[in-house]
Design an enzyme around this catalytic site. Structure first.
Site, short mmCIF file in Angstrom:
data_model
loop_
_atom_site.label_atom_id
_atom_site.label_comp_id
_atom_site.label_asym_id
_atom_site.label_seq_id
_atom_site.Cartn_x
_atom_site.Cartn_y
_atom_site.Cartn_z
N ARG A 58 0.88 -1.18 0.00
CA ARG A 58 0.00 0.00 0.00
C ARG A 58 0.91 1.22 0.00
O ARG A 58 1.71 1.40 0.92
CB ARG A 58 -0.92 0.00 1.23
CG ARG A 58 -1.63 1.33 1.44
CD ARG A 58 -2.75 1.25 2.44
NE ARG A 58 -3.89 0.55 1.87
CZ ARG A 58 -5.11 0.57 2.41
NH1 ARG A 58 -5.35 1.25 3.51
NH2 ARG A 58 -6.10 -0.09 1.84
N ASP A 94 -17.26 6.97 -1.76
CA ASP A 94 -16.05 6.80 -0.95
C ASP A 94 -15.79 8.14 -0.27
O ASP A 94 -16.45 9.15 -0.58
CB ASP A 94 -14.89 6.38 -1.88
CG ASP A 94 -13.61 6.02 -1.13
OD1 ASP A 94 -13.65 5.88 0.11
OD2 ASP A 94 -12.57 5.88 -1.79
N CYS A 102 -16.35 1.38 0.38
CA CYS A 102 -15.22 0.52 0.73
C CYS A 102 -14.83 0.62 2.20
O CYS A 102 -14.13 -0.26 2.70
CB CYS A 102 -14.03 0.82 -0.18
SG CYS A 102 -13.30 2.45 0.07
N GLN A 159 -10.09 -4.09 -3.49
CA GLN A 159 -11.39 -3.68 -2.96
C GLN A 159 -12.47 -3.80 -4.03
O GLN A 159 -13.56 -4.32 -3.76
CB GLN A 159 -11.33 -2.23 -2.47
CG GLN A 159 -12.63 -1.73 -1.89
CD GLN A 159 -13.01 -2.43 -0.59
OE1 GLN A 159 -12.25 -2.42 0.35
NE2 GLN A 159 -14.20 -3.04 -0.54
N ARG A 200 -13.32 -9.07 1.28
CA ARG A 200 -11.90 -8.81 1.04
C ARG A 200 -11.10 -10.07 1.41
O ARG A 200 -10.18 -10.48 0.71
CB ARG A 200 -11.40 -7.63 1.90
CG ARG A 200 -11.91 -6.27 1.49
CD ARG A 200 -11.32 -5.80 0.18
NE ARG A 200 -9.86 -5.68 0.21
CZ ARG A 200 -9.17 -4.64 0.67
NH1 ARG A 200 -9.82 -3.59 1.15
NH2 ARG A 200 -7.84 -4.61 0.62
N HIS A 220 -7.29 0.73 -6.51
CA HIS A 220 -7.54 -0.13 -5.33
C HIS A 220 -8.21 -1.41 -5.84
O HIS A 220 -9.37 -1.68 -5.54
CB HIS A 220 -8.41 0.62 -4.32
CG HIS A 220 -8.39 0.03 -2.94
ND1 HIS A 220 -7.58 -1.04 -2.58
CD2 HIS A 220 -9.10 0.36 -1.81
CE1 HIS A 220 -7.79 -1.33 -1.30
NE2 HIS A 220 -8.70 -0.50 -0.82
#
Ligand code: CP
Ligand code: NVA
Length: 306
Positions: free
Chosen positions: A107, A222, A262, A137, A290, A134
């Site tokens: 990340r 988001d 998310c 996700q 996930r 991402h």
């Protein structure tokens, strides 16, 4: 140097529909085993290294728990405690780390960092979030939609809010799975076309966020300020006024539309409490999934390792 034959997962578009269909089937099987406490250890003695240059709850937990459940081990590194925070070149870090483990998740900030890391890695590299993408996700979200509704092909997803990493992964997913994305971002926060593949015909831009929700099968949003952009927070709060996903916007979507986020979420900013905590919301399924999709991903990438 580049280990060209190694398969990485750096963007959603890195896998074909066939690969996703395989992974979805594996994720279903792996999820069933997990739910029935059936031991499944295909990655015994294998090690995942996780590098975090930004905060995380779900990504760290799902990768660490997932690797453990598959019989392997996971090691957590962050910028603060590792030599990455003291300027060790990413290419050197990639060569060292990839000699000591079987797979790496990162990340970080710019996508170019993970691209450079992967070019020097002897083992597969997974994108656990960059400024631009991402994919893990969005893979979990697509899996969640399919679990609830059977298929996502031909459906309409409304993206309300920032043109961020999640949106760019959704736009890639739309091309792979054959669905459409209605996008509404405030003026000045529009899609960066450099991050969208030139031929992508799978999205439409709407000025009005409520119009983007019209007839949608899934409404998703988001945070207005992603990690790394914190100094813009006050300005963004003003600019995004009106882009909250609330009951009125959900009313414009199809009756059986789902809501996704998310997480982490800010109730009262990008989503109202009645929507995220309401009957159309599947945010906890998204978070749980996930774990299952990433276990399928780890199994696929590690066992396919050359
Ligand atoms: N959704 C997600 O990636 O959460 P974390 O930032 O907690 O990992
Ligand atoms: N867009 C958000 C996602 C967090 C999981 C961020 O990058 O901070």
């Amino acid at each position: 140097m580049s280990f060209m034959a190694i398969k990485h997962y750096l963007q959603f578009a890195d896998f074909t529909l066939d690969e996703y269909e395989y992974l979805i089937e594996r994720a279903r099987i792996i999820k069933r085993k997990f739910k029935s406490y059936e031991p499944y250890h295909p990655l015994t003695d294998r090690t995942l290294v996780m590098v975090f240059e930004k905060n995380s709850t779900r990504t760290r937990l799902s990768f660490e728990a997932g690797m453990h459940q598959l019989g392997g081990a996971a090691i957590y590194l962050n910028t603060r405690d590792s030599q990455l925070g003291r300027g060790e070149p990413i290419e050197d870090a990639a060569q060292v780390m990839s000699r000591m483990c079987d797979i790496i998740m990162i990340r970080t900030f710019g996508q170019e960092i993970i691209d450079r890391f992967a070019a020097y890695s002897r083992v597969p590299v997974i994108n656990g979030l960059t400024n631009e993408h991402h994919p893990c996700q969005v893979f979990a979200d697509v899996f969640t939609y399919i679990e609830h509704r059977g298929t996502i092909a031909g459906k309409t997803v409304a993206w309300i809010g920032d043109a961020n990493n999640m949106l760019y992964s959704w736009l890639q997913a739309a091309e792979v799975f054959g669905f459409h994305v209605n996008v509404s971002t405030p003026a000045g926060y529009d899609i960066n076309s450099a991050l969208v593949s030139p031929g992508n015909q799978r999205y439409t831009v709407f000025k009005n966020p409520a119009d983007a929700c019209e007839g949608a099968d899934l409404v998703t949003t988001d945070v207005w300020t992603s990690m790394g952009y914190e100094e813009e927070n006050a300005v963004r709060l003003k600019a995004f006024d009106g882009w909250i996903v609330d009951g009125a916007k959900m009313q414009r979507a199809n009756k059986d539309a789902l809501f996704m986020h998310c997480l982490p979420a800010h109730r009262g900013e990008e989503v109202s409490a009645d929507v995220i905590d309401g009957p159309q919301s599947v945010v906890w399924d998204e978070a749980e999934n996930r774990l299952h999709v990433q276990k399928a991903l780890l199994e696929y990438l590690v066992l396919d390792k050359i």
